[in-house]
Design a protein around this motif. Sequence first.
Motif, PDB file in Angstrom:
ATOM      1  N   GLY A  22       0.815  -1.212   0.000  1.00 38.38           N
ATOM      2  CA  GLY A  22       0.000   0.000   0.000  1.00 38.38           C
ATOM      3  C   GLY A  22       0.844   1.255   0.000  1.00 38.38           C
ATOM      4  N   LEU A  23       1.923   1.260   0.776  1.00 41.09           N
ATOM      5  CA  LEU A  23       2.801   2.429   0.798  1.00 41.09           C
ATOM      6  C   LEU A  23       3.637   2.510  -0.479  1.00 41.09           C
ATOM      7  CD1 LEU A  23       3.759   4.821   2.536  1.00 41.09           C
ATOM      8  CD2 LEU A  23       5.591   3.357   3.373  1.00 41.09           C
ATOM      9  N   GLY A  24       4.075   1.354  -0.974  1.00 40.21           N
ATOM     10  CA  GLY A  24       4.901   1.361  -2.179  1.00 40.21           C
ATOM     11  C   GLY A  24       4.172   1.846  -3.413  1.00 40.21           C
ATOM     12  N   ALA A  25       2.867   1.563  -3.494  1.00 37.30           N
ATOM     13  CA  ALA A  25       2.101   1.947  -4.677  1.00 37.30           C
ATOM     14  C   ALA A  25       1.176   3.129  -4.433  1.00 37.30           C
ATOM     15  CB  ALA A  25       1.267   0.746  -5.154  1.00 37.30           C
ATOM     16  N   ALA A  26       1.367   3.825  -3.315  1.00 38.70           N
ATOM     17  CA  ALA A  26       0.481   4.936  -2.969  1.00 38.70           C
ATOM     18  C   ALA A  26       0.594   6.081  -3.986  1.00 38.70           C
ATOM     19  CB  ALA A  26       0.822   5.454  -1.579  1.00 38.70           C
ATOM     20  N   PRO A  27      -0.477   6.842  -4.170  1.00 39.40           N
ATOM     21  CA  PRO A  27      -0.420   7.991  -5.081  1.00 39.40           C
ATOM     22  C   PRO A  27       0.666   8.992  -4.735  1.00 39.40           C
ATOM     23  CG  PRO A  27      -2.687   7.489  -4.505  1.00 39.40           C
ATOM     24  CD  PRO A  27      -1.831   6.619  -3.637  1.00 39.40           C
ATOM     25  N   ALA A  28       1.095   8.999  -3.463  1.00 40.56           N
ATOM     26  CA  ALA A  28       2.170   9.916  -3.073  1.00 40.56           C
ATOM     27  C   ALA A  28       3.437   9.670  -3.877  1.00 40.56           C
ATOM     28  CB  ALA A  28       2.471   9.763  -1.587  1.00 40.56           C
ATOM     29  N   THR A  29       3.657   8.431  -4.329  1.00 36.27           N
ATOM     30  CA  THR A  29       4.853   8.140  -5.116  1.00 36.27           C
ATOM     31  C   THR A  29       4.796   8.837  -6.473  1.00 36.27           C
ATOM     32  OG1 THR A  29       3.820   6.082  -5.903  1.00 36.27           O
ATOM     33  CG2 THR A  29       5.265   5.934  -3.986  1.00 36.27           C
ATOM     34  N   LEU A  30       3.598   8.906  -7.057  1.00 40.98           N
ATOM     35  CA  LEU A  30       3.440   9.660  -8.311  1.00 40.98           C
ATOM     36  C   LEU A  30       3.724  11.138  -8.083  1.00 40.98           C
ATOM     37  CD1 LEU A  30       0.186   8.084  -9.791  1.00 40.98           C
ATOM     38  CD2 LEU A  30       2.463   7.970 -10.812  1.00 40.98           C
ATOM     39  N   THR A  31       3.159  11.675  -7.004  1.00 42.42           N
ATOM     40  CA  THR A  31       3.398  13.077  -6.664  1.00 42.42           C
ATOM     41  C   THR A  31       4.881  13.333  -6.419  1.00 42.42           C
ATOM     42  OG1 THR A  31       1.199  13.193  -5.648  1.00 42.42           O
ATOM     43  CG2 THR A  31       2.771  14.914  -5.062  1.00 42.42           C
ATOM     44  N   MET A  32       5.523  12.384  -5.743  1.00 36.54           N
ATOM     45  CA  MET A  32       6.948  12.508  -5.460  1.00 36.54           C
ATOM     46  C   MET A  32       7.760  12.563  -6.747  1.00 36.54           C
ATOM     47  SD  MET A  32       9.226   9.963  -3.069  1.00 36.54           S
ATOM     48  CE  MET A  32       8.821   8.512  -4.068  1.00 36.54           C
ATOM     49  N   GLY A  33       7.485  11.664  -7.682  1.00 36.01           N
ATOM     50  CA  GLY A  33       8.213  11.652  -8.947  1.00 36.01           C
ATOM     51  C   GLY A  33       7.965  12.906  -9.761  1.00 36.01           C
ATOM     52  N   ALA A  34       6.697  13.380  -9.767  1.00 33.15           N
ATOM     53  CA  ALA A  34       6.381  14.598 -10.506  1.00 33.15           C
ATOM     54  C   ALA A  34       7.087  15.808  -9.897  1.00 33.15           C
ATOM     55  CB  ALA A  34       4.869  14.821 -10.511  1.00 33.15           C
ATOM     56  N   ALA A  35       7.151  15.853  -8.552  1.00 33.88           N
ATOM     57  CA  ALA A  35       7.839  16.960  -7.891  1.00 33.88           C
ATOM     58  C   ALA A  35       9.339  16.932  -8.160  1.00 33.88           C
ATOM     59  CB  ALA A  35       7.571  16.915  -6.387  1.00 33.88           C
ATOM     60  N   MET A  36       9.916  15.730  -8.219  1.00 37.18           N
ATOM     61  CA  MET A  36      11.335  15.606  -8.533  1.00 37.18           C
ATOM     62  C   MET A  36      11.607  16.107  -9.950  1.00 37.18           C
ATOM     63  SD  MET A  36      11.855  11.853  -6.748  1.00 37.18           S
ATOM     64  CE  MET A  36      13.407  11.461  -7.557  1.00 37.18           C
ATOM     65  N   ALA A  37      10.749  15.722 -10.886  1.00 35.83           N
ATOM     66  CA  ALA A  37      10.916  16.187 -12.264  1.00 35.83           C
ATOM     67  C   ALA A  37      10.731  17.691 -12.353  1.00 35.83           C
ATOM     68  CB  ALA A  37       9.911  15.474 -13.180  1.00 35.83           C
ATOM     69  N   ASP A  38       9.800  18.231 -11.571  1.00 33.11           N
ATOM     70  CA  ASP A  38       9.570  19.671 -11.561  1.00 33.11           C
ATOM     71  C   ASP A  38      10.813  20.404 -11.052  1.00 33.11           C
ATOM     72  OD1 ASP A  38       7.688  21.973 -11.757  1.00 33.11           O
ATOM     73  OD2 ASP A  38       8.041  22.077  -9.609  1.00 33.11           O
ATOM     74  N   ARG A  39      11.488  19.833 -10.057  1.00 34.38           N
ATOM     75  CA  ARG A  39      12.699  20.446  -9.536  1.00 34.38           C
ATOM     76  C   ARG A  39      13.819  20.438 -10.575  1.00 34.38           C
ATOM     77  NH1 ARG A  39      17.408  19.396  -7.214  1.00 34.38           N
ATOM     78  NH2 ARG A  39      17.198  17.158  -7.519  1.00 34.38           N
ATOM     79  N   HIS A  40      13.909  19.362 -11.343  1.00 35.78           N
ATOM     80  CA  HIS A  40      14.933  19.271 -12.379  1.00 35.78           C
ATOM     81  C   HIS A  40      14.542  20.039 -13.650  1.00 35.78           C
ATOM     82  CE1 HIS A  40      17.841  16.386 -10.737  1.00 35.78           C
ATOM     83  NE2 HIS A  40      16.810  15.765 -10.177  1.00 35.78           N
ATOM     84  N   GLY A  41      13.255  20.297 -13.800  1.00 35.20           N
ATOM     85  CA  GLY A  41      12.799  20.891 -15.043  1.00 35.20           C
ATOM     86  C   GLY A  41      12.855  19.903 -16.196  1.00 35.20           C
ATOM     87  N   GLY A  42      12.786  18.610 -15.883  1.00 31.94           N
ATOM     88  CA  GLY A  42      12.866  17.580 -16.910  1.00 31.94           C
ATOM     89  C   GLY A  42      13.021  16.209 -16.292  1.00 31.94           C
ATOM     90  N   ALA A  43      13.706  15.313 -16.995  1.00 37.24           N
ATOM     91  CA  ALA A  43      13.858  13.934 -16.558  1.00 37.24           C
ATOM     92  C   ALA A  43      14.637  13.834 -15.250  1.00 37.24           C
ATOM     93  CB  ALA A  43      14.542  13.108 -17.644  1.00 37.24           C
TER      94      ALA A  43
END
Length: 389
Positions: A22-43
């Motif tokens: 449940g924690l591994g597949a939680a929607p927070a992981t999607l948010t986390m990845g999107a926020a990381m990409a936002d910080r990098h401005g890309g991949a």
Amino acid sequence: MTATAADRDGRRWTGVAGAWLGLGAAPATLTMGAAMADRHGGAVPVVAIVLGAALMAALLYGQGLLGLRPPHGEGGTLAEVAPGYLPPVARTVVGVLLALAMIGWNGFNVGLGGASLGTVTSLPGPVGAVLLAAGVLAASYASGRLGNRISVVTTLAALALVALCVARLSPPAPPVTADVHGILPDVAVLVGYVAVFALRAPDFSRGLAGRRDLLVCVALLVVPASLAAVAGAGVWLRTGSPDVVATLAGAGGVAAFGNLFVTAAVFAPSLTTTYSGALAIQSVWPGLSRAAALLAVAVPGTLLAVLRFDLYLLPWLSVLAAALPPLVVPMVAEAWRRRRGGTPRLISVWSWVPAAVLATALALAGVPAAPVIGLTAAVLVTVFRAVRR
């Protein structure tokens, strides 16, 4: 296997899989990845994903060993084994920190799911958060077996959400890169994601039969979390938004399904926060009933959800990654020494408190390497004290 044999031989991983997956597949992981990409401005650098996953697995496995049946572990939750590892004052401090952390995670998950529920039902976001919080609180009073089944079922919604994002919101370019620039903040975010769960891992590995069962549980968390973070980076490349709910709301034909999946998918991690948060509060206030302890997590968590605490993920994870993992290091080292016949000793606060304070201060100051510095300091102090003895 009969109930008597199960008690004697220990539980298998299937009995606790819901919380880990449940924690591994939680929607927070999607948010986390999107926020990381936002910080990098890309991949996102793939090296950061790999290093972060390795550190997550090490923390989860090392601390999770405490919950295994003897001789592999202590066979208890963190609250049950802590008196043998930590002095009273340290136990109180840890209990307070974990309770606050679980309230924060409850606010994050319920805020994310409540916003999605509001989108689907056309209700105001705060109303959606309150309704979802009430459902989670009601489910928290269910038996452990029923709670695990609820977690497994709702986690299927989380997996469906990731699949939906990959299929319908596929990025125009690869979501990962071989570049190694700026990887430390990403590693810190990944470690921060499991920081609280890692410290409380014995709560979710208690009574497991052996190390293989724990390894499966760790994989059920780390692998989906890493892949979902990559999927979240892909969503950002496609939409340019780190807000998963807002992204799904504007995704045309997938909006309704996507937000329903988010609402259902946060159920499992929200249950985890109420369960573990209540244990943390009871460790500080032993006379408090379980019902009252659950309310003590759910009420302030709901307030944070109404305030959309989920929009502040990266700063929150950076602080958690700095404050909590340093304690795991001396606990794992002491457990390892005891399993080899060493005389039990209480862990000195000097083994982890200075490292945690230093790392937290650096994180608040915006130093990307703060969690790594904290872990390194805890390792050095632990090794120094072991050699000195």
